[in-house]
Design an enzyme around this catalytic site. Structure first.
Site, PDB file in Angstrom:
ATOM      1  N   LYS A   1       0.827  -1.203   0.000  1.00 22.20           N
ATOM      2  CA  LYS A   1       0.000   0.000   0.000  1.00 22.20           C
ATOM      3  C   LYS A   1       0.869   1.264   0.000  1.00 22.20           C
ATOM      4  O   LYS A   1       2.088   1.189   0.220  1.00 22.20           O
ATOM      5  CB  LYS A   1      -0.917  -0.033   1.227  1.00 22.20           C
ATOM      6  CG  LYS A   1      -1.909  -1.216   1.229  1.00 22.20           C
ATOM      7  CD  LYS A   1      -2.851  -1.128   2.418  1.00 22.20           C
ATOM      8  CE  LYS A   1      -3.813  -2.312   2.448  1.00 22.20           C
ATOM      9  NZ  LYS A   1      -4.844  -2.158   3.510  1.00 22.20           N
TER      10      LYS A   1
ATOM     11  N   TYR B   1     -12.585  -3.147  -2.939  1.00 20.28           N
ATOM     12  CA  TYR B   1     -13.071  -2.967  -1.573  1.00 20.28           C
ATOM     13  C   TYR B   1     -14.601  -2.976  -1.505  1.00 20.28           C
ATOM     14  O   TYR B   1     -15.203  -2.285  -0.675  1.00 20.28           O
ATOM     15  CB  TYR B   1     -12.506  -1.669  -0.989  1.00 20.28           C
ATOM     16  CG  TYR B   1     -11.077  -1.800  -0.493  1.00 20.28           C
ATOM     17  CD1 TYR B   1     -10.656  -2.919   0.221  1.00 20.28           C
ATOM     18  CD2 TYR B   1     -10.147  -0.790  -0.713  1.00 20.28           C
ATOM     19  CE1 TYR B   1      -9.347  -3.043   0.688  1.00 20.28           C
ATOM     20  CE2 TYR B   1      -8.831  -0.905  -0.241  1.00 20.28           C
ATOM     21  CZ  TYR B   1      -8.452  -2.035   0.464  1.00 20.28           C
ATOM     22  OH  TYR B   1      -7.161  -2.150   0.941  1.00 20.28           O
TER      23      TYR B   1
ATOM     24  N   PHE C   1     -15.758   4.585   6.990  1.00 23.15           N
ATOM     25  CA  PHE C   1     -14.320   4.840   6.825  1.00 23.15           C
ATOM     26  C   PHE C   1     -13.838   4.642   5.388  1.00 23.15           C
ATOM     27  O   PHE C   1     -12.682   4.914   5.078  1.00 23.15           O
ATOM     28  CB  PHE C   1     -13.491   3.972   7.793  1.00 23.15           C
ATOM     29  CG  PHE C   1     -13.717   2.474   7.658  1.00 23.15           C
ATOM     30  CD1 PHE C   1     -13.108   1.733   6.657  1.00 23.15           C
ATOM     31  CD2 PHE C   1     -14.546   1.815   8.556  1.00 23.15           C
ATOM     32  CE1 PHE C   1     -13.307   0.370   6.541  1.00 23.15           C
ATOM     33  CE2 PHE C   1     -14.759   0.439   8.449  1.00 23.15           C
ATOM     34  CZ  PHE C   1     -14.128  -0.287   7.433  1.00 23.15           C
TER      35      PHE C   1
ATOM     36  N   ARG D   1      -1.513 -14.659   4.500  1.00 23.06           N
ATOM     37  CA  ARG D   1      -2.306 -13.965   5.531  1.00 23.06           C
ATOM     38  C   ARG D   1      -1.611 -14.064   6.887  1.00 23.06           C
ATOM     39  O   ARG D   1      -1.608 -13.120   7.665  1.00 23.06           O
ATOM     40  CB  ARG D   1      -3.712 -14.567   5.622  1.00 23.06           C
ATOM     41  CG  ARG D   1      -4.610 -14.254   4.437  1.00 23.06           C
ATOM     42  CD  ARG D   1      -5.088 -12.824   4.409  1.00 23.06           C
ATOM     43  NE  ARG D   1      -6.072 -12.517   5.429  1.00 23.06           N
ATOM     44  CZ  ARG D   1      -6.787 -11.388   5.470  1.00 23.06           C
ATOM     45  NH1 ARG D   1      -6.613 -10.455   4.527  1.00 23.06           N
ATOM     46  NH2 ARG D   1      -7.643 -11.162   6.429  1.00 23.06           N
TER      47      ARG D   1
ATOM     48  N   ARG E   1       2.512  -6.513   9.481  1.00 22.30           N
ATOM     49  CA  ARG E   1       1.791  -5.429  10.156  1.00 22.30           C
ATOM     50  C   ARG E   1       2.270  -5.283  11.601  1.00 22.30           C
ATOM     51  O   ARG E   1       2.383  -4.169  12.122  1.00 22.30           O
ATOM     52  CB  ARG E   1       0.284  -5.685  10.091  1.00 22.30           C
ATOM     53  CG  ARG E   1      -0.284  -5.486   8.675  1.00 22.30           C
ATOM     54  CD  ARG E   1      -1.702  -6.001   8.562  1.00 22.30           C
ATOM     55  NE  ARG E   1      -2.318  -5.662   7.280  1.00 22.30           N
ATOM     56  CZ  ARG E   1      -3.498  -6.136   6.883  1.00 22.30           C
ATOM     57  NH1 ARG E   1      -4.187  -6.977   7.655  1.00 22.30           N
ATOM     58  NH2 ARG E   1      -3.994  -5.785   5.716  1.00 22.30           N
TER      59      ARG E   1
ATOM     60  N   ASN F   1      -1.867  -0.097   6.891  1.00 24.60           N
ATOM     61  CA  ASN F   1      -1.315  -1.356   7.413  1.00 24.60           C
ATOM     62  C   ASN F   1      -0.406  -2.073   6.416  1.00 24.60           C
ATOM     63  O   ASN F   1      -0.296  -3.299   6.405  1.00 24.60           O
ATOM     64  CB  ASN F   1      -2.443  -2.257   7.938  1.00 24.60           C
ATOM     65  CG  ASN F   1      -3.535  -2.482   6.911  1.00 24.60           C
ATOM     66  OD1 ASN F   1      -3.338  -2.193   5.725  1.00 24.60           O
ATOM     67  ND2 ASN F   1      -4.671  -2.981   7.341  1.00 24.60           N
TER      68      ASN F   1
ATOM     69  N   HIS G   1      -1.984  -5.415   1.551  1.00 25.31           N
ATOM     70  CA  HIS G   1      -3.236  -6.155   1.386  1.00 25.31           C
ATOM     71  C   HIS G   1      -2.860  -7.567   0.953  1.00 25.31           C
ATOM     72  O   HIS G   1      -1.916  -7.753   0.184  1.00 25.31           O
ATOM     73  CB  HIS G   1      -4.109  -5.527   0.288  1.00 25.31           C
ATOM     74  CG  HIS G   1      -5.168  -6.484  -0.186  1.00 25.31           C
ATOM     75  ND1 HIS G   1      -6.364  -6.656   0.478  1.00 25.31           N
ATOM     76  CD2 HIS G   1      -5.181  -7.374  -1.223  1.00 25.31           C
ATOM     77  CE1 HIS G   1      -7.073  -7.597  -0.141  1.00 25.31           C
ATOM     78  NE2 HIS G   1      -6.373  -8.050  -1.173  1.00 25.31           N
TER      79      HIS G   1
ATOM     80  N   GLU H   1      -9.207 -11.551  -7.403  1.00 25.99           N
ATOM     81  CA  GLU H   1      -8.318 -10.399  -7.229  1.00 25.99           C
ATOM     82  C   GLU H   1      -7.131 -10.448  -8.190  1.00 25.99           C
ATOM     83  O   GLU H   1      -6.726  -9.415  -8.734  1.00 25.99           O
ATOM     84  CB  GLU H   1      -7.826 -10.332  -5.772  1.00 25.99           C
ATOM     85  CG  GLU H   1      -8.955  -9.940  -4.822  1.00 25.99           C
ATOM     86  CD  GLU H   1      -8.530  -9.813  -3.364  1.00 25.99           C
ATOM     87  OE1 GLU H   1      -7.330 -10.036  -3.051  1.00 25.99           O
ATOM     88  OE2 GLU H   1      -9.382  -9.485  -2.532  1.00 25.99           O
TER      89      GLU H   1
END
Ligand code: ADP
Length: 164
Positions: free
Chosen positions: A17, A57, A65, A93, A110, A120, A123, A134
């Site tokens: 990110k 998203y 948010f 993950r 993270r 964070n 992704h 994705e």
């Protein structure tokens, strides 16, 4: 009982990110995936437009948010990475850690590099089904490469490798 892992190598999508890009964490993040033994099969830099962000998203698009997350995700380019390996979706993950970075386990990306819920660093796809959609959302078919990795001989036993 013999467990035969052959044939369940998966692909997963990772985004580094804007905070990861701006803080110079690209090499650090990639290093963690490489030393784990995962294969990079696609990688490029992209600026995310509103359309791809709303699609990506869609599960949080109605949350209060979301506008903040969208602005953050557009604050600089992101690195888009496709990783391959045995049960790679759940493995990545685990390497990434939980969403709320200040509570993420030390040793995860993270947990080691972030404090925020929104900022964070990475992704990572959260299920095999989402990983498939994705990867195809962010990559054209010809941007995902198939190749042999010599070190697989020392990363997996023969019944854990896919024939290439
Ligand atoms: P994850 O990225 O861990 O799979 P989610 O899919 O739940 O988490 O959320 C997507 C992203 O939206 C998170 O990584 C984070 O950047 C942002 N986000 C999630 N929840 C919040 C929140 N309560 N406040 C701000 N940003 C959030």
């Amino acid at each position: 009982m013999t467990i035969n892992f052959k044939g369940i190598h998966e692909k997963t999508l990772v985004l580094i990110k804007p905070d990861g890009i701006q803080r110079g964490l690209v090499g650090e993040v990639l290093h963690r995936f490489e030393r784990k033994g995962l294969k990079i099969v696609g990688m490029k830099m992209m600026s995310l437009d509103e359309v791809i962000l709303r699609d990506h998203y869609q599960h949080i698009v109605d949350k209060p948010f979301f506008p903040g997350v969208a602005a953050f995700m557009q604050s600089s380019p992101v690195m888009v990475i496709c990783l391959e390996g045995l049960q790679v979706v759940s493995t990545v993950r685990k390497l990434v850690g939980i969403t709320k970075s200040c509570d993420a386990e030390a040793g995860t990306i993270r947990g080691d590099f972030a404090m925020s819920v929104a900022c964070n660093v990475v992704h990572a796809s959260d299920s095999v089904e989402n990983a498939v959609s994705e990867v195809s959302r962010f990559f054209h078919e010809n941007e995902i490469l198939s190749y042999s990795k010599g070190e697989y001989e020392h990363i997996y036993m023969s019944d854990e490798r896919v024939d290439e």
